[in-house]
Design a protein around this motif. Structure first.
Motif, short mmCIF file in Angstrom:
data_model
loop_
_atom_site.label_atom_id
_atom_site.label_comp_id
_atom_site.label_asym_id
_atom_site.label_seq_id
_atom_site.Cartn_x
_atom_site.Cartn_y
_atom_site.Cartn_z
N LEU A 64 -7.30 -1.81 0.53
CA LEU A 64 -8.07 -1.19 -0.64
C LEU A 64 -7.49 -0.12 -1.34
CD1 LEU A 64 -11.46 -0.64 1.32
CD2 LEU A 64 -10.68 -2.66 -0.12
N CYS A 65 -5.99 -0.04 -1.12
CA CYS A 65 -5.17 1.04 -1.69
C CYS A 65 -5.36 1.10 -3.13
CB CYS A 65 -3.59 1.04 -1.10
SG CYS A 65 -2.84 2.32 -1.84
N PRO A 66 -5.73 2.17 -4.04
CA PRO A 66 -5.89 1.99 -5.40
C PRO A 66 -4.43 2.34 -5.93
CG PRO A 66 -6.85 3.98 -4.50
CD PRO A 66 -6.44 3.14 -3.32
N ASN A 67 -3.22 2.50 -5.07
CA ASN A 67 -2.01 2.84 -5.74
C ASN A 67 -1.01 1.40 -5.32
OD1 ASN A 67 -2.89 5.20 -6.33
ND2 ASN A 67 -2.68 5.86 -4.20
N LYS A 68 -1.65 0.37 -4.87
CA LYS A 68 -0.75 -0.89 -4.58
C LYS A 68 -0.15 -1.62 -5.85
CE LYS A 68 -4.32 -4.10 -3.28
NZ LYS A 68 -5.63 -3.54 -3.32
N TYR A 85 0.89 -1.26 -0.20
CA TYR A 85 -0.40 0.01 -0.10
C TYR A 85 0.90 1.33 0.12
CZ TYR A 85 0.60 -0.04 5.02
OH TYR A 85 1.23 -0.23 6.21
N CYS A 86 0.36 2.25 -0.39
CA CYS A 86 1.04 3.61 -0.79
C CYS A 86 1.21 4.44 0.74
CB CYS A 86 0.46 4.60 -1.84
SG CYS A 86 -1.06 5.37 -1.14
N GLY A 87 0.32 4.26 1.58
CA GLY A 87 0.49 4.91 2.73
C GLY A 87 -0.20 6.19 2.74
N VAL A 88 -0.42 6.89 1.90
CA VAL A 88 -0.73 8.06 2.00
C VAL A 88 -2.24 8.63 1.38
CG1 VAL A 88 1.45 9.08 1.57
CG2 VAL A 88 0.31 8.62 -0.44
N CYS A 89 -2.96 7.49 0.61
CA CYS A 89 -4.27 7.77 0.15
C CYS A 89 -5.19 7.89 1.21
CB CYS A 89 -4.42 6.94 -1.14
SG CYS A 89 -4.94 5.22 -0.42
N GLU A 90 -6.61 8.12 0.99
CA GLU A 90 -7.49 7.89 2.10
C GLU A 90 -7.59 6.62 2.61
OE1 GLU A 90 -10.52 9.47 -0.85
OE2 GLU A 90 -11.73 8.10 0.75
N TYR A 91 -7.55 5.46 1.75
CA TYR A 91 -7.48 4.20 2.18
C TYR A 91 -6.67 3.83 3.16
CZ TYR A 91 -11.30 3.86 -1.07
OH TYR A 91 -12.29 3.71 -1.96
N CYS A 92 -5.20 3.89 2.82
CA CYS A 92 -4.32 3.89 3.73
C CYS A 92 -4.23 4.58 5.10
CB CYS A 92 -2.88 3.97 2.99
SG CYS A 92 -2.73 2.93 1.54
N GLN A 93 -4.69 5.87 4.91
CA GLN A 93 -4.87 6.52 6.06
C GLN A 93 -5.72 6.28 7.20
OE1 GLN A 93 -2.89 9.69 6.94
NE2 GLN A 93 -1.80 8.91 5.21
#
Ligand SMILES: [Zn+2]
Ligand SMILES: [Zn+2]
Length: 333
Positions: A96-100, A82-90
């Motif tokens: 659910l991170c769309p940037n994974k 996961y990216c750690g910065v998107c609203e899901y990661c937060q």
């Protein structure tokens, strides 16, 4: 270090490869246990270019600058990168991170090796009072199942049916009993697994000997409040619609990538207010909630880690898994 590769046609080869080099932000773990998983079947048959293994726990032996995890920390590997910065990661929903960019152990070298490198944020701490095996069980076995069950408000159910009691299905049985669901039916062909389910206070049904629908409707004429589909096949998805009561919920936790077609659809499915939930993996807060449930004595993990093999005998582990006479099998590098 020793590592296993899946060469295709169920051939597993053990080789010596260099220890992983760490990228910035990564930690190195010495793998303690890696769980055998039904989702490995595809690469066991088809082969895989990387070291497989995605249900991993171990001990941190090396860190990169900026990491705060101490050497010696025991961790379980959360696989979504996961990216750690998107609203899901937060909000802890790395699943659910769309940037994974893929999953650890699938898109990167996994846990069938002595050492595994992973981003520090994917290393989830295991409480000192729990074992490394319990760390593995908190992943796919309990994490994946309980996530689907929380979304399905399982604790409110008075009756449930779990279809398929492999590791994820058995994790669902353990969780359903832990949250106090009284009538938990388990449909499973392996008598070994049915006995484990019985040990959890579930009602075992072997559909090769007994008609499941008759058995359920004897006590629950409208069907069950909740069906947990843990096989991952179209026939059992259809079966879920037949077994759920009007107003009930279906939680799909089995791995199924195909189209959900409705060739077998019945009129009742259209007019019955059925909630269908498809879930993936679990959130990071849930990992710690489940850990607390074990520590509080609510969630019994003892029957879930049924067997263990050294890495050198990994092929034996997969042979046993194929018989159905196991729950979660641990492989120890
Ligand atoms: Zn798995
Ligand atoms: Zn993200």
């Amino acid at each position: 270090m020793r590592a296993a590769y899946f060469r295709g046609n169920e051939v597993i080869e053990l080789v010596d490869i260099p220890k992983p080099e760490l990228a910035p932000g990564e930690v190195l773990i010495r793998v303690g246990a890696n769980g055998v998983c039904g989702s490995d079947r595809k690469i066991l048959r088809g082969g895989h270019d990387l070291v497989p293994g995605h249900e991993v726990s171990g001990t941190v032996v090396e860190v990169t600058p900026g990491c705060t995890t101490p050497i010696g920390a025991r961790v379980a590997v959360y696989i979504p990168r996961y990216c750690g910065v998107c609203e899901y990661c937060q909000s802890g929903r790395g699943n659910l991170c769309p940037n994974k960019p893929g999953l650890l152990g699938w898109a990167t070298n996994g846990g069938y090796a002595e050492y595994m490198a992973l981003p520090e944020r994917n290393a989830l701490r295991i409480d000192d009072r729990l074992t490394l095996d319990q760390g593995v069980l908190l992943l796919d076995t309990l994490g994946t199942s309980s996530h689907g069950l929380r979304l399905a408000r399982a604790a409110e159910a008075g009756s449930a049916l779990v279809i398929g009691a492999g590791p994820v299905g058995m994790g669902a049985v353990a969780y359903l009993r832990a949250v106090g669901v009284p009538d938990v039916y388990v449909s499973e062909l392996s008598d070994y697994r049915l006995e484990v389910a019985r040990g959890y206070g579930a009602i075992p049904v072997n559909p090769s000997r007994e008609d499941l629908e008759t058995r359920i409707r004897d006590s629950h004429p409208y069907g069950v409040d909740l069906v947990v589909e843990a096989v991952g096949s179209l026939p059992t998805i259809w079966q879920s619609f037949d077994m759920v009561r009007p107003g009930g919920r279906i939680s799909l936790v089995g791995e199924y990538w195909g189209p959900i077609t409705y060739e077998g659809a019945k009129r009742a499915w259209m007019i019955n207010d059925i909630t269908l939930i498809r879930s993936f993996y679990f959130t990071i807060p849930e990992f710690y909630e489940n850990q607390q449930m074990i520590l509080d004595g609510k969630l019994n993990t003892a029957p879930l880690a049924s067997h263990s093999y050294p890495l050198e005998q990994i092929a034996e582990a997969y042979k046993l898994f194929a018989t159905g006479n196991s729950v979660k099998i641990m492989v120890r590098p």
